[in-house]
Design an enzyme around this catalytic site. Structure first.
Site, PDB file in Angstrom:
ATOM      1  N   LEU A   1      55.984  41.617  24.876  1.00  0.00           N
ATOM      2  CA  LEU A   1      57.217  42.045  24.206  1.00  0.00           C
ATOM      3  C   LEU A   1      58.401  41.811  25.137  1.00  0.00           C
ATOM      4  CD1 LEU A   1      55.052  43.398  22.410  1.00  0.00           C
ATOM      5  CD2 LEU A   1      56.694  45.203  22.001  1.00  0.00           C
TER       6      LEU A   1
ATOM      7  N   PRO B   1      62.639  42.223  25.844  1.00  0.00           N
ATOM      8  CA  PRO B   1      63.857  42.955  25.446  1.00  0.00           C
ATOM      9  C   PRO B   1      65.039  42.016  25.176  1.00  0.00           C
ATOM     10  CG  PRO B   1      63.582  43.074  27.820  1.00  0.00           C
ATOM     11  CD  PRO B   1      62.420  42.278  27.302  1.00  0.00           C
TER      12      PRO B   1
ATOM     13  N   THR C   1      67.972  42.564  26.024  1.00  0.00           N
ATOM     14  CA  THR C   1      68.912  42.638  27.138  1.00  0.00           C
ATOM     15  C   THR C   1      68.549  41.656  28.253  1.00  0.00           C
ATOM     16  OG1 THR C   1      67.549  44.533  27.761  1.00  0.00           O
ATOM     17  CG2 THR C   1      69.697  45.004  26.807  1.00  0.00           C
TER      18      THR C   1
ATOM     19  N   GLY D   1      59.241  51.114  30.875  1.00  0.00           N
ATOM     20  CA  GLY D   1      60.306  51.667  30.057  1.00  0.00           C
ATOM     21  C   GLY D   1      61.683  51.752  30.655  1.00  0.00           C
TER      22      GLY D   1
ATOM     23  N   CYS E   1      68.021  47.015  33.445  1.00  0.00           N
ATOM     24  CA  CYS E   1      67.548  48.403  33.455  1.00  0.00           C
ATOM     25  C   CYS E   1      67.764  49.020  34.824  1.00  0.00           C
ATOM     26  CB  CYS E   1      66.060  48.444  33.104  1.00  0.00           C
ATOM     27  SG  CYS E   1      65.042  47.428  34.182  1.00  0.00           S
TER      28      CYS E   1
END
Ligand code: NAD
Length: 459
Positions: free
Chosen positions: A110, A112, A114, A211, A244
């Site tokens: 997966l 992101p 961003t 996360g 992040c």
């Protein structure tokens, strides 16, 4: 066709390709990894990817995307270049152990929105390095960028007579398809926010789900304030804070608070007043959720939405904050060129504040410190519940690997059990293989009770 069947078809193609790769030598996979990385960092391709990523996502900026591709892909290649991932990877004569690496199979990845540019490339390199196939589930907002990257990588595989289906993607992503992929693949490597991490760990498939970040950086009274301000600016503004790892909050010892603010202003920071803070808050959060209109946008755009005036050269926004938790939204992840600043009495209070902030959001991800007191570096390492601590470094350059530190290059940062993740490491090629331990008998090594129990035997 339903989601289950659609993913089953992609998985079948990937599985067939992986069976071919299963027979590859170390030399063969190393060539493929290098070739894929080289194709991506070719100027014309990196430019195309960075341009499309901006056009499609409207998140971040071209220079950031381009720089990330150029550095992180090279860095990941440097880290894995001479590593053994095929067949016998280690022999320990004394212990009679031989370690044999085997592929995991098909990775479900997966990505992101961003970080849509370098994340899939590094995941594909990791997968190939372990003789795996990989199937991507991109974020819908960056699906075209993902398809372009996959096309470039598949063409490279073809050029080297390897099955293109070692790298496959869902072209029209949806949550159903992502969830289906996570349940059908052999290993999930999921990078994104907390909802996705939960979905990854609920899939029933072994998963590295990593996360949300909410990096907090301490500046103490012993720090080189000018250097700290410069590094904070670099990290906070890189790719308009899509990372992040970008500094979300600063925790500053009061003795150097004013000096730091002055230096941050000199670096292009704008400190909002109380009235402007109210306006900014209204623009940044809608019904308690971060507004998508401010995420990874230039400071001027955010200021315009908030009705605040910035001068030319002001490139990030600073907000004074004194609380932590849902009633203090600036203490959470902002995904924007906005940084919260907390003033504390001393270093001890700073450490507690970092735990409080990361405990609220971004648990286990990362923090940093600008100090010249090396004992405090150890204290931060000991007391703060995060997986990585960057010392005197721009957080988002450093966390995920930089030429001037020893962090493994990646764009997938484990947050440990604090963040609901199985790993607290930087996720790399090492996490994409299974290792069989072959054990042969050795002379027995039996310690005496004195060696084992020592002091406590006589208590
Ligand atoms: P996101 O979580 O919205 O999306 C990531 C991927 O997961 C996408 O492919 C998306 O389609 C999918 N997804 C999202 N929710 C899902 C669900 N409930 N079920 C199944 N699939 C789901 O991520 P984003 O907005 O692109 O990235 C921002 C967040 O990711 C931030 O919180 C940031 O801190 C975090 N992030 C963490 C890392 C890390 O290494 N720890 C790296 C990058 C981003």
């Amino acid at each position: 066709m339903d989601a289950k069947q659609q993913v089953a078809d992609l998985m079948a193609r990937a599985r067939k390709a992986q069976e071919v790769a299963e027979g590859y030598s170390q030399e063969r996979v190393d060539t493929l990894v290098k070739a894929v990385a080289w194709e991506i960092v070719k100027e014309e391709n990196a430019k195309k990817i960075a341009t499309l990523a901006i056009e499609e996502s409207r998140l971040g900026n071209y220079d950031g995307k381009y720089a990330k591709l150029m550095k992180k892909v090279r860095g990941a290649l440097r880290d894995m270049k001479d590593a053994k991932t095929v067949g016998v990877i280690e022999r320990d004569e004394a212990k009679g152990l031989i370690k044999v690496a085997k592929p995991v199979g098909v990775i479900g990845a997966l990505v992101p929105c961003t970080n849509p540019e370098a994340t899939p490339v590094i995941k594909a390199m990791n997968a190939l390095k372990g003789r795996n196939a990989i199937v991507f589930a991109p974020h819908p907002r960056t699906k075209k960028t993902n398809s372009l990257i996959v096309e470039i990588m598949r063409n490279t595989l073809k050029k080297y007579d390897a099955p293109e289906d070692l790298i496959v993607t869902i072209d029209e992503p949806s949550l159903d398809l992502s969830n289906e992929l996570m349940s059908q693949c052999d290993l999930v490597v999921a990078t994104g926010g907390s909802g996705m991490v939960k979905a990854a760990y609920s899939s029933g498939t072994p998963a590295y789900g990593v996360g949300a970040g909410n990096a907090v950086v301490i500046v103490d009274e012993t720090a080189d304030i000018k250097d700290a301000a410069h590094k904070i600016m670099l990290s906070k503004t890189f790719d308009y804070a899509t990372s992040c790892s970008a500094e979300n909050s600063l925790v500053v010892v009061e003795e150097v608070y004013d000096e730091l603010i002055k230096n941050l202003e000199a670096e292009g920071g704008y400190l909002v007043n109380a009235e402007e803070k109210v306006k900014l808050t209204a623009a940044m959060w809608e019904d308690g959720h971060l507004s998508r209109h401010i995420v990874a946008q230039p400071a001027g755009r955010i200021a315009e939405l908030a009705g605040i005036e910035l001068s030319l050269g002001e490139k990030f926004i600073m907000v004074e904050e004194d609380g932590v938790g849902p009633d203090h939204p600036y203490s959470g992840e902002k995904m924007s060129v906005v940084v919260a600043i907390h003033k504390v009495k001393d270093f001890g209070e700073a450490v507690d504040k970092v735990n409080e902030i990361t405990g609220y959001q971004g648990a286990g991800h990362s923090c940093g410190i600008h100090t010249t007191n090396e004992d405090r570096v150890i204290e931060v390492g000991n007391r703060i519940k995060v997986s990585r601590v960057m010392v005197r470094q721009p957080q988002c350059y450093a966390n995920s690997g930089n030429w001037d530190n020893g962090m493994p290059f990646t764009l997938t940062l484990g947050c440990g059990t604090w963040g609901g993740n199985i790993s607290s490491e930087n996720i790399t090629y090492k996490h994409f293989i299974n290792v069989t331990w072959v054990s042969t008998p050795i002379e027995p090594v039996i310690p005496s009770d004195e060696e084992l129990f020592g002091d406590v035997m006589n208590d």
